[in-house]
Design a protein around this motif. Structure first.
Motif, PDB file in Angstrom:
ATOM      1  N   GLU A 128      -1.750   1.933  -2.350  1.00 59.97           N
ATOM      2  CA  GLU A 128      -1.916   2.227  -3.779  1.00 59.97           C
ATOM      3  C   GLU A 128      -3.115   3.152  -4.015  1.00 59.97           C
ATOM      4  OE1 GLU A 128       0.555   1.031  -5.391  1.00 59.97           O
ATOM      5  OE2 GLU A 128       0.056   1.571  -7.447  1.00 59.97           O
ATOM      6  N   SER A 129      -4.098   3.010  -3.159  1.00 59.18           N
ATOM      7  CA  SER A 129      -5.340   3.779  -3.361  1.00 59.18           C
ATOM      8  C   SER A 129      -5.304   5.175  -2.748  1.00 59.18           C
ATOM      9  CB  SER A 129      -6.517   3.024  -2.757  1.00 59.18           C
ATOM     10  OG  SER A 129      -6.500   3.175  -1.340  1.00 59.18           O
ATOM     11  N   LEU A 130      -4.212   5.494  -2.052  1.00 60.29           N
ATOM     12  CA  LEU A 130      -4.150   6.807  -1.386  1.00 60.29           C
ATOM     13  C   LEU A 130      -4.151   7.943  -2.404  1.00 60.29           C
ATOM     14  CD1 LEU A 130      -1.507   6.182   1.463  1.00 60.29           C
ATOM     15  CD2 LEU A 130      -3.994   6.372   1.685  1.00 60.29           C
ATOM     16  N   THR A 131      -4.587   9.097  -1.953  1.00 59.75           N
ATOM     17  CA  THR A 131      -4.523  10.304  -2.785  1.00 59.75           C
ATOM     18  C   THR A 131      -3.834  11.405  -1.983  1.00 59.75           C
ATOM     19  OG1 THR A 131      -6.699  10.989  -1.950  1.00 59.75           O
ATOM     20  CG2 THR A 131      -6.644   9.801  -4.067  1.00 59.75           C
ATOM     21  N   PRO A 132      -3.209  12.347  -2.668  1.00 63.93           N
ATOM     22  CA  PRO A 132      -2.561  13.458  -1.961  1.00 63.93           C
ATOM     23  C   PRO A 132      -3.560  14.203  -1.085  1.00 63.93           C
ATOM     24  CG  PRO A 132      -1.909  13.458  -4.269  1.00 63.93           C
ATOM     25  CD  PRO A 132      -3.008  12.440  -4.141  1.00 63.93           C
ATOM     26  N   GLU A 133      -3.124  14.540   0.116  1.00 63.32           N
ATOM     27  CA  GLU A 133      -3.908  15.286   1.116  1.00 63.32           C
ATOM     28  C   GLU A 133      -4.975  14.472   1.830  1.00 63.32           C
ATOM     29  OE1 GLU A 133      -3.082  18.136   2.510  1.00 63.32           O
ATOM     30  OE2 GLU A 133      -1.341  18.079   1.176  1.00 63.32           O
ATOM     31  N   SER A 134      -5.040  13.168   1.540  1.00 63.99           N
ATOM     32  CA  SER A 134      -5.944  12.343   2.337  1.00 63.99           C
ATOM     33  C   SER A 134      -5.479  12.344   3.787  1.00 63.99           C
ATOM     34  CB  SER A 134      -5.964  10.907   1.807  1.00 63.99           C
ATOM     35  OG  SER A 134      -6.717  10.842   0.625  1.00 63.99           O
ATOM     36  N   ALA A 135      -6.455  12.290   4.701  1.00 61.93           N
ATOM     37  CA  ALA A 135      -6.136  12.214   6.132  1.00 61.93           C
ATOM     38  C   ALA A 135      -5.992  10.746   6.507  1.00 61.93           C
ATOM     39  CB  ALA A 135      -7.254  12.855   6.945  1.00 61.93           C
ATOM     40  N   VAL A 136      -4.835  10.393   7.035  1.00 64.18           N
ATOM     41  CA  VAL A 136      -4.563   8.978   7.328  1.00 64.18           C
ATOM     42  C   VAL A 136      -4.022   8.790   8.733  1.00 64.18           C
ATOM     43  CG1 VAL A 136      -4.113   8.358   4.918  1.00 64.18           C
ATOM     44  CG2 VAL A 136      -2.226   9.142   6.357  1.00 64.18           C
TER      45      VAL A 136
END
Lengths: 438, 438
Positions: free
Chosen positions: B64-72
């Motif tokens: 839920e806390s992810l954002t676009p373009e985050s590196a995961v």
């Protein structure tokens, strides 16, 4: 200028016995005897004897007028001549064409000192097999490095050498006029290859010039040299970088050994040993402990190794492991750039390394700090002004993957590989604080 | 940071159905529904769907806390799922680790204009398949060029970018402070590769940066770009240089077509046509005659072709021969450098050429004048002061072989090959009079 016969290399003459060929090259030596004229012709593949019996004709006059190092094109018949040292062959000339006459005397000879030889570098390289070999070995070395990099997912990048702001530290940077403002020459592609990583280029490979405005006059320093740079995304830790490098070097050195090993042994008297991966590793703390136990305690060098320390620890590791290479790891944070990542439990150390080959540092590498907040803290700790580095700091704000890489000096690798005395011999045209020519 | 499972690329997921894998990449998109959470993960090899059924647990909160373009980094089970568009596979996650969270909003989106996209080039490249493709194609193109060059006897050289005196003309050269004096950035490796030829390096190959202090703002100009340089010794005439280039390009373009042809067609809508050697040739005089007959007569362009003239003559030759390439030969001496050789019977012309691809100039080449006295005369004729060029003039005094070569712009080749609008798209980080960042 259409020629009926195309050029034949000296190394291919054997295949042309009893045929008429055209060879092109330099007059390596002349022996003008009473009855015979001998020209030793040299091209990049070897030397051949041209034998002409005096007959008072125009050809005799042309040969008589030759000078050492003149560029000539000779057409003649290849004849088997067992008595000739150069391959048991000689060329009986029909025409000798002087394409470019060399003035006499030549400005350098075998007694010329190193600096003056650099002034006439093109003649120096042309006349010395050792110098020619450097560039042949360099070409093969690069092929090997590139081959490994490409096979392992690298994209070849060309990052700018012109920067809007001085990188890392303001020191050691060349500044230039750029229209109505200033620009700086890149000390390394460091920031840009990290930018490529942030751009989703999974693995970055670059071979290109780097510039250091460093007034160093040692045999290992140049103000412009060729850097080999790698940056790898999504690494787990710095070990991934070291593993990449040791395999890349082993691959490239094996290629040089295969192609030039014999010639290098013959010309330089040095054996190209193909290293086995993994290379030995030792932490900086361990290295210092060993060195201090051996009496090493140079003034002014507290946390780093001086060249003597590097040589000593490398010799120690060679004795211990039989290996010519050693990674020195975990350099103190105090002597490493702010962007090197630090172990979670040891903020005084970095996840970095130098690679020594036969005691000479040929590479610096590290895992980079990719977390914006930590990076900012580390920059502050080093009292750096991050304002001019805003473009760099921005990399880490929008999903920068964990990454690490290395920068190696091509000239230093060649220097060790061929046992050269100075980095001046490993570059075609050396650039130092006192040398911008030729 | 030892991980039990090593990274699997998205393109390799098919081989891991029903296994637990770790993938690393960017959050390309998020769909957070009432019952389900979907993450589209992107790495450099492709995109994959990560499917998580909400359960109120900690994993739900992380996603839920992810954002676009985050590196995961996501570890999960690969499951066959015919309904999923992305390869009929999905990953059911066990852990989602945020390696670097992307701030929101991103500074650029699909509506961002070209200049602002350059400001955020790393994000621009990361998010656009077209931009990624440029560097993949560049890498393969270089491999192809190098392969041909090496197979045909070239030595790879790294010549200095720092010069003690301004080359050729004083114009268009960047000047920098160099310790207590000045240095200049090389506009091309021209003089140095000629020096290499004089040093007995039979054939020279270099890919490296060149610098032009030219206030040009066209879509074809940059102040720093990557030059591809060749110089060949012992040539018979300029035709040897053209023959080398057409074969080298055909080889390299064939390699690009083979590796990326389909992708380029798909992404850029452009067909990479492998050219057949020889390429058509036309003299400058003939080209001008044809152009003028067609009404071309631009003001201020008397002896050269303007970009429109280049496009028109290329189109004409395409119609005539079906070929995308054309060599324009025999440029007037008045618009060529003093070191271009001239035909014996036509001192007003040069043994030089430009190569156009689809109407864009991608190369300039020539046979060089290697005779000291002729060269000096040609320099005088152009009112050049040869005194600062003494190191260069010296090359021709001690047996310089006949030689010729070419300089090509890597970015321009890419631009034509991929149908790019601007050279800005063909470089990772563009440098122009108004742009030194990022």
């Amino acid at each position: 200028m259409i020629h009926s016969t195309s050029r034949v290399l000296v190394s291919d003459l054997r295949a042309h016995v009893d045929q008429t060929v055209t060879v092109s090259g330099w007059v390596n030596a002349l022996r003008l005897q009473r009855k015979m004229q001998f020209v030793i012709l040299r091209d990049h593949s070897g030397m051949a004897q041209v034998t002409h019996k005096r007959d008072g004709g125009p050809l005799e006059a042309v040969i008589e007028s030759l000078t050492p190092e003149s560029a000539v094109r000779i057409t003649g018949r290849v004849v088997a001549a067992a008595q000739v040292n150069l391959g048991g062959l000689e060329i009986v000339p029909e025409t000798v064409e002087v394409l470019n006459r060399a003035e006499t005397p030549l400005p350098i000879d075998e007694h010329t000192g190193p600096e003056h030889r650099l002034d006439w570098r093109f003649l120096d390289v042309r006349k010395r097999a050792t110098a020619q070999m450097v560039f042949a070995a360099q070409t093969t070395l690069e092929q090997g490095l590139r081959e490994y990099a490409m096979q392992n997912g690298c994209t070849e990048m060309h990052t700018p050498k012109l920067m809007g702001t001085a990188s890392e530290s303001g020191a050691e940077v060349f500044k230039l006029g750029y229209f109505d403002r200033s620009a700086y020459l890149a000390q390394s592609p460091q920031f840009y290859k990290q930018m490529a990583v942030a751009a989703g280029i999974d693995r970055v490979f670059e071979i290109g010039p780097v510039f250091r405005a460093e007034p160093s006059f040692t045999s290992r320093h140049a103000t412009e040299f060729t850097g080999v740079d790698i940056e790898l995304s999504w690494i787990d830790d710095v070990e991934d970088v070291m593993a990449f490098e040791e395999r890349m070097l082993a691959h490239a050195i094996a290629k040089v050994a295969e192609v030039h090993g014999e010639a290098i042994q013959e010309i330089f008297g040095i054996e190209v040993v193909v290293p086995e991966a993994p290379f030995p590793r030792i932490t900086m703390a361990e290295a210092q402990e060993i060195l201090r136990a051996g009496g090493w305690d140079p003034e002014g060098v507290k946390e780093d190794l001086d060249p003597e320390g590097e040589r000593t620890i490398a010799a120690h590791m060679k004795e211990l492991t039989g290996h010519e290479f050693v990674f020195i790891t975990h350099y103190p944070a105090s002597i490493r750039p702010f962007y090197h990542m630090r172990p979670a439990d040891r903020p005084d150390l970095t996840l970095s390394f130098d690679l020594l080959w036969k005691g000479l540092e040929i590479t610096t590498g590290a895992q980079r700090e990719h977390r914006s907040d930590v990076l900012l803290k580390q920059a502050e700790e080093k009292s750096m002004d991050t304002e001019p580095m805003q473009d760099y700091m921005n990399i880490f704000r929008f999903g920068c993957p964990p990454h690490g890489g290395l920068g190696a000096g091509l000239g230093r690798i060649l220097m060790v590989m061929l046992g050269l005395d100075s980095i001046r011999e490993a570059a075609f045209l050396f650039r130092g604080p006192n040398r911008l020519t030729p």
